[in-house]
Motif scaffolding. Sequence first.
Motif, short mmCIF file in Angstrom:
data_model
loop_
_atom_site.label_atom_id
_atom_site.label_comp_id
_atom_site.label_asym_id
_atom_site.label_seq_id
_atom_site.Cartn_x
_atom_site.Cartn_y
_atom_site.Cartn_z
N THR A 106 39.85 33.62 88.73
CA THR A 106 40.43 32.35 89.19
C THR A 106 41.80 32.13 88.56
OG1 THR A 106 38.22 31.40 89.39
CG2 THR A 106 40.06 29.86 89.34
N VAL A 107 41.90 32.38 87.24
CA VAL A 107 43.18 32.25 86.55
C VAL A 107 44.18 33.26 87.10
CG1 VAL A 107 44.34 32.41 84.32
CG2 VAL A 107 42.09 31.34 84.46
N LEU A 109 44.32 34.50 90.11
CA LEU A 109 44.80 34.07 91.44
C LEU A 109 45.84 32.95 91.30
CD1 LEU A 109 44.49 34.39 94.51
CD2 LEU A 109 42.76 32.57 94.42
N LEU A 110 45.55 31.98 90.43
CA LEU A 110 46.50 30.88 90.22
C LEU A 110 47.82 31.42 89.66
CD1 LEU A 110 44.11 28.19 88.70
CD2 LEU A 110 45.09 28.21 91.00
N LEU A 111 47.71 32.37 88.74
CA LEU A 111 48.92 32.93 88.12
C LEU A 111 49.76 33.71 89.12
CD1 LEU A 111 50.66 33.43 85.64
CD2 LEU A 111 49.15 35.33 85.02
N VAL A 113 49.92 33.28 92.31
CA VAL A 113 50.55 32.31 93.23
C VAL A 113 51.78 31.70 92.55
CG1 VAL A 113 50.25 30.08 94.38
CG2 VAL A 113 48.45 31.81 94.52
N PHE A 114 51.63 31.35 91.27
CA PHE A 114 52.76 30.80 90.52
C PHE A 114 53.87 31.83 90.38
CE2 PHE A 114 54.65 29.44 86.32
CZ PHE A 114 55.31 28.33 86.84
#
Length: 334
Positions: A106-107, A109-111, A113-114
């Motif tokens: 999850t982290v 994927l968020l990273l 995207v960022f």
Amino acid sequence: MKKQQWLATIAIFLTMGVILLGAYTRLTDAGLGCPDWPGCYGFLKVPHQEHHIAAAQQAFPDRPLVHHKAWNEMVHRYFAGSLGLLIAAIFFSSMFSRQSPKAVPTVLLLLVVFQAALGMWTVTLNLLPLVVMGHLLGGFTLLSLLAVYWLKLHPDYKVQEPQLVSLKPFAVLALIVLVSQIALGGWTAANYAALACIELPVCEQGWLERLNFSDAFDLHLGHDDYEYGVMSAEARQTVHVLHRFGALVTLVILASFLLQLWRRAKAPLMRKLTLAAVTLLFVQFSLGVMNVALHLPLLNAVAHNFVAANLLMLMVVIYMQLRHSSRFSAEETL
């Protein structure tokens, strides 16, 4: 689990490739090789046909098309996009697997995207140094987190050495120093200060009188274009000198930590990790010296960036091994 293991392994090597390409793009001054995002002069690939080139020049009159720079930038984007899709696959695969860890994907994927957003802002904000440095740190963090995820998927590669638990605070200090030095290196590169001093061991004569700390760490917001830097020569020298002193501090702190680790570690895997980290540390320091002595040769500078990423990844893995040993020690006590 095997599917996740393979995906994680491929993602680690692909991330290394993206880091290499990112460094090469930056060091060949191709960060604005395509002045728009995510395409290139309004196309999905670098325009080659005459009418496409004419349309590109009309759309971006202030940014003449330079094919080799545009291709450097687009190849980097293609690889980064592929990595984004691969990490999305890791995320969704982990969600449908009962055994696979959920938090790290999850982290990740968020990273990623960022990271894509930072990649866009790098172009739209015309190489704003804060964004460029953040993009570099994001890539390094992504590689380290993928290594952590790989380790979680391979429990057989976790060591259990309670005698190493007391080194955990030292490992945290070493990581903080290393990350700070990498950030300082990113700030040096983003502000085109790598050649601000070309003499050893510190800088040209009179460097102490030219130090300018306030300008060196000013964000310099509000400029239309940051290509080739907007800092004064004194500020660039200041950043460069601090990065050199930071290299010495990093060398001493990490070497001291790794020496203690080598003396106490018994597991073959831990000793191999320690030896690999020591090797990368001294290679990295040597590459930094050669950057100055040889006036920033391209391949050397790319290698300096790449080795730093791998050194950080190894130090994170070593820290995770110490954490695992700490938990094992606590369970053994109970």
